[in-house]
Design an enzyme around this catalytic site. Sequence first.
Site, PDB file in Angstrom:
ATOM      1  CE1 TYR A  57      -3.501   2.593   0.123  1.00 42.51           C
ATOM      2  CE2 TYR A  57      -3.012   2.902   2.450  1.00 42.51           C
ATOM      3  CZ  TYR A  57      -3.688   3.285   1.306  1.00 42.51           C
ATOM      4  OH  TYR A  57      -4.535   4.347   1.346  1.00 42.51           O
ATOM      5  CE  LYS A 111     -24.618 -19.723 -14.637  1.00 44.32           C
ATOM      6  NZ  LYS A 111     -24.996 -19.387 -16.023  1.00 44.32           N
ATOM      7  CB  ALA A 129     -32.105 -14.692 -23.736  1.00 41.53           C
TER       8      ALA A 129
END
Length: 387
Positions: A35, A90, A193
């Site tokens: 960082y 998913k 679709a």
Amino acid sequence: MTDEEILSLHAQHHGVLNMAPQMAVHNREELGKAYTPGVAVISKLIERYPELKDKYTLSGKLVAMVTDGSAVLGLGNIGPAGGLPIVEGKALLYKDLAGVDAIPLTLDQVPVAEFVQTLKNISKSFAGFHLEDIEAPRCFEIEEQLRQAVDIPVYHDDQEGTAIVVLAGLINAAKVVQKPLTDLKVVLNGLGASGVATARLLIKMGVKQLTLFDIDGQVHPDSPEYNQYQREVAQESLVQEHFDDLSSAMVGQDVFIGLSTADVLTAADVRTMAKDPIIFALANPKPEIDPAVAKDGGATIIATGSSQYPNQVNNILAFPGLYKGLLQTDLKQVTWELEAQIAQALAQMISQPEPAKIIPGVFDDGVVTTVAQSVIDFAKSQHRKGD
């Protein structure tokens, strides 16, 4: 597993994903590298060369999985929050099966232009968009407009994923029944679709004897009750004959592809089909015809969308490997040519197709690798064409 067990498991973990660090931060030196102040070096470099963000940040390997929850398979319009567990699940499959980092995102069901603009505004954070469970016809409009708006791949799993796996199965089914793929007479029921995308890909592959049905009956090029995308695929079909209903359309057909709803087909319908009928009853959770009923009607090959039966035609065969391959290439579009190459690669995994095995299983060795390699090979071929 009971509903209570499922709820308890997901509540225990607050979902199925978490963030994992790539660097340790246990002391000042490590803090400075990961960082501040070290990060300033990277920020200054990317300020001068924005394209380097993909090399030095997560954006080069992170896929955004986006839904508005308007068309969830088997559940319908359950809203953005309801759709979140689907894309989260998913995303887990992406990581577990292919090592791909994906983050689930939901958007309100806003107008298409606003949806596209929102994703364009955050696109610099990602290497690609995976669209999921968005109702037709807005899903077509969103995908088309988003592809024009961003310079990263845009993939709609309900469209491209379904089309790829259906084509893979059909290639091998045609071999089993010893009929040329392009000669097949096909009834496709369910022109949402997935149905439109599947019809488009089959037509591109030369399968043009398509009889198309949806909820209001047969789809014709001039059907006023259907949208422009449905009418366009009907226009490209060689079939101009009008049928009163699905049963009458089934007479003499080689293939039935169902992307619709349960129990629309009967054993009697199957008996009227041509020799060696091929049935892809892909509705979930319950197919268009029970496999036992289809077999009783004389079906030679039966595929479903369920893991309960042989020949599971499921998008999971395509999307993990597809994005694994995309992330290793500079491809910006998922074209029908790429879809066809992936489908052929999946089909070739079955060296000797037979009625109970026309497509790889979800957990068969090599599925992700095969799909990813087909994407990489396609990218190489495109480079050669450009040389």
